[in-house]
Design a protein around this motif. Structure first.
Motif, PDB file in Angstrom:
ATOM      1  N   ASP A   1       0.703  -1.155   0.116  1.00 12.18           N
ATOM      2  CA  ASP A   1      -0.116   0.081  -0.003  1.00 12.18           C
ATOM      3  C   ASP A   1       0.793   1.272   0.018  1.00 12.18           C
ATOM      4  O   ASP A   1       1.980   1.036   0.572  1.00 12.18           O
ATOM      5  N   VAL A   2       0.209   2.312  -0.590  1.00 12.31           N
ATOM      6  CA  VAL A   2       1.112   3.471  -0.555  1.00 12.31           C
ATOM      7  C   VAL A   2       0.776   4.398   0.722  1.00 12.31           C
ATOM      8  O   VAL A   2      -0.473   4.369   1.316  1.00 12.31           O
ATOM      9  N   CYS A   3       1.847   4.739   1.412  1.00  7.99           N
ATOM     10  CA  CYS A   3       1.643   5.660   2.609  1.00  7.99           C
ATOM     11  C   CYS A   3       1.234   7.094   2.348  1.00  7.99           C
ATOM     12  O   CYS A   3       1.938   7.672   1.770  1.00  7.99           O
ATOM     13  N   HIS A   4       0.227   7.631   2.796  1.00  9.04           N
ATOM     14  CA  HIS A   4      -0.341   8.923   2.397  1.00  9.04           C
ATOM     15  C   HIS A   4      -0.334   9.765   3.779  1.00  9.04           C
ATOM     16  O   HIS A   4      -0.804  10.975   3.471  1.00  9.04           O
ATOM     17  N   TYR A   5      -0.003   9.344   4.957  1.00 11.95           N
ATOM     18  CA  TYR A   5       0.089  10.082   6.213  1.00 11.95           C
ATOM     19  C   TYR A   5       1.073   9.993   7.026  1.00 11.95           C
ATOM     20  O   TYR A   5       1.987   9.103   7.104  1.00 11.95           O
ATOM     21  N   ASN A   6       1.201  11.086   7.602  1.00 12.58           N
ATOM     22  CA  ASN A   6       2.138  11.386   8.827  1.00 12.58           C
ATOM     23  C   ASN A   6       1.132  11.143   9.993  1.00 12.58           C
ATOM     24  O   ASN A   6       0.226  11.680  10.166  1.00 12.58           O
TER      25      ASN A   6
ATOM     26  N   GLU B   1      -4.145   4.764  19.596  1.00 15.67           N
ATOM     27  CA  GLU B   1      -4.837   5.731  18.961  1.00 15.67           C
ATOM     28  C   GLU B   1      -4.034   7.011  18.203  1.00 15.67           C
ATOM     29  O   GLU B   1      -3.141   7.439  18.948  1.00 15.67           O
ATOM     30  N   LEU B   2      -4.275   7.303  17.143  1.00 13.83           N
ATOM     31  CA  LEU B   2      -3.535   8.330  16.267  1.00 13.83           C
ATOM     32  C   LEU B   2      -4.255   9.240  15.686  1.00 13.83           C
ATOM     33  O   LEU B   2      -5.359   9.571  15.671  1.00 13.83           O
ATOM     34  N   LEU B   3      -3.404  10.339  15.426  1.00 14.73           N
ATOM     35  CA  LEU B   3      -3.996  11.475  14.894  1.00 14.73           C
ATOM     36  C   LEU B   3      -3.127  11.501  13.348  1.00 14.73           C
ATOM     37  O   LEU B   3      -1.862  11.510  13.482  1.00 14.73           O
ATOM     38  N   MET B   4      -3.735  11.653  12.304  1.00 16.05           N
ATOM     39  CA  MET B   4      -3.127  11.320  11.010  1.00 16.05           C
ATOM     40  C   MET B   4      -3.542  12.738  10.262  1.00 16.05           C
ATOM     41  O   MET B   4      -4.405  13.367  10.202  1.00 16.05           O
ATOM     42  N   ILE B   5      -2.357  13.113   9.344  1.00 12.40           N
ATOM     43  CA  ILE B   5      -2.628  14.046   8.343  1.00 12.40           C
ATOM     44  C   ILE B   5      -1.907  13.882   7.206  1.00 12.40           C
ATOM     45  O   ILE B   5      -0.852  13.415   6.900  1.00 12.40           O
ATOM     46  N   ASP B   6      -2.931  14.081   6.102  1.00 11.37           N
ATOM     47  CA  ASP B   6      -2.551  13.575   4.977  1.00 11.37           C
ATOM     48  C   ASP B   6      -1.341  14.514   4.330  1.00 11.37           C
ATOM     49  O   ASP B   6      -1.002  15.571   4.853  1.00 11.37           O
ATOM     50  N   LYS B   7      -0.758  13.704   3.082  1.00  8.36           N
ATOM     51  CA  LYS B   7       0.667  14.551   2.838  1.00  8.36           C
ATOM     52  C   LYS B   7       0.323  15.946   2.144  1.00  8.36           C
ATOM     53  O   LYS B   7       1.050  16.783   2.588  1.00  8.36           O
ATOM     54  N   VAL B   8      -0.802  16.036   1.527  1.00  8.20           N
ATOM     55  CA  VAL B   8      -1.079  17.385   0.907  1.00  8.20           C
ATOM     56  C   VAL B   8      -1.380  18.403   2.012  1.00  8.20           C
ATOM     57  O   VAL B   8      -0.886  19.549   1.949  1.00  8.20           O
ATOM     58  N   ASP B   9      -2.171  17.882   3.068  1.00  9.80           N
ATOM     59  CA  ASP B   9      -2.485  18.924   4.197  1.00  9.80           C
ATOM     60  C   ASP B   9      -1.134  19.288   4.944  1.00  9.80           C
ATOM     61  O   ASP B   9      -1.078  20.272   5.411  1.00  9.80           O
ATOM     62  N   PHE B  10      -0.429  18.099   5.064  1.00  8.89           N
ATOM     63  CA  PHE B  10       0.943  18.436   5.813  1.00  8.89           C
ATOM     64  C   PHE B  10       1.584  19.181   5.348  1.00  8.89           C
ATOM     65  O   PHE B  10       2.364  20.291   5.645  1.00  8.89           O
ATOM     66  N   ASN B  11       1.947  19.257   3.835  1.00  2.73           N
ATOM     67  CA  ASN B  11       2.809  20.033   3.173  1.00  2.73           C
ATOM     68  C   ASN B  11       2.200  21.432   3.207  1.00  2.73           C
ATOM     69  O   ASN B  11       2.996  22.482   3.382  1.00  2.73           O
TER      70      ASN B  11
END
Length: 190
Positions: A43-48, A102-112
């Motif tokens: 799978d492709v990783c899309h999140y930090n 429990e995690l909080l995830m930020i998508d790559k586009v939003d992170f950038n």
């Protein structure tokens, strides 16, 4: 859940309330059961991902079926597959939960976008990546120069919280030792 992340970002990155609101808007929460995957090989990783609660491991499985643990992540640590995330390529790794997490995830586009719009956040992430690189370099040096006893001793001193939460066979994998070698070292220490 975001309150913990908010406190972390205030303390570590010096974010103000407006900046925290920008982060909150793009943050997605995720709960994982024990043994549930956050990311599977292929799978492709899309999140930090920021770990609010729990313990995860990032690992690879070799062709002979052996697991090779690259890192662990516990509360207030980040987890992702950098190679897949940075290049948009299928992951060679798996990330799963060793405990309910429990995690909080930020998508790559939003992170950038956050990096571009919040200078303190950009500086913080830059420094975090620099420290992570240093840790990786030290781990490589340890793997090629330290004795098995030194690796084990350094792991216990450096990561006491992880040591008590992770099965010994996973610590052996992380250290590049066999279970038998780790058992022998532990018996000699105790």
């Amino acid at each position: 859940m975001f309150d913990i992340f908010s406190s972390y970002l205030k303390e570590k990155a010096g974010l103000n309330e407006d900046e925290l609101t920008q982060v909150r808007i793009v943050t997605v929460s995720k709960k994982l059961r024990k043994r549930q995957y956050l990311l599977q090989e292929g799978d492709v990783c899309h999140y930090n991902c920021f770990v609010v609660k729990g313990c995860l491991r990032n690992y690879r499985t070799s062709e002979d079926g052996n697991e090779h643990i690259l890192r662990f992540a516990v509360e207030n640590w980040w987890v992702s597959d950098s190679e897949s995330y940075n290049n948009g390529t299928p992951s060679k790794n798996n990330i799963d939960a060793l405990e309910e997490s429990e995690l909080l995830m930020i998508d790559k586009v939003d992170f950038n976008n956050l990096l571009d719009s919040i200078p303190h956040f950009k500086d913080f992430i830059y420094n975090l990546k620099a420290k992570s690189f240093d840790v990786s370099q030290n781990r490589i040096m340890s793997n090629i120069s330290d004795t098995a006893e030194e690796k084990y001793s350094n792991f216990i001193k450096t990561y006491p919280d992880i040591f008590s939460r992770v099965p010994l066979h996973m610590i052996a994998s992380y250290l590049g030792l066999s279970r038998e070698t780790l058992s022998r070292i532990r018996k000699a220490v105790y």
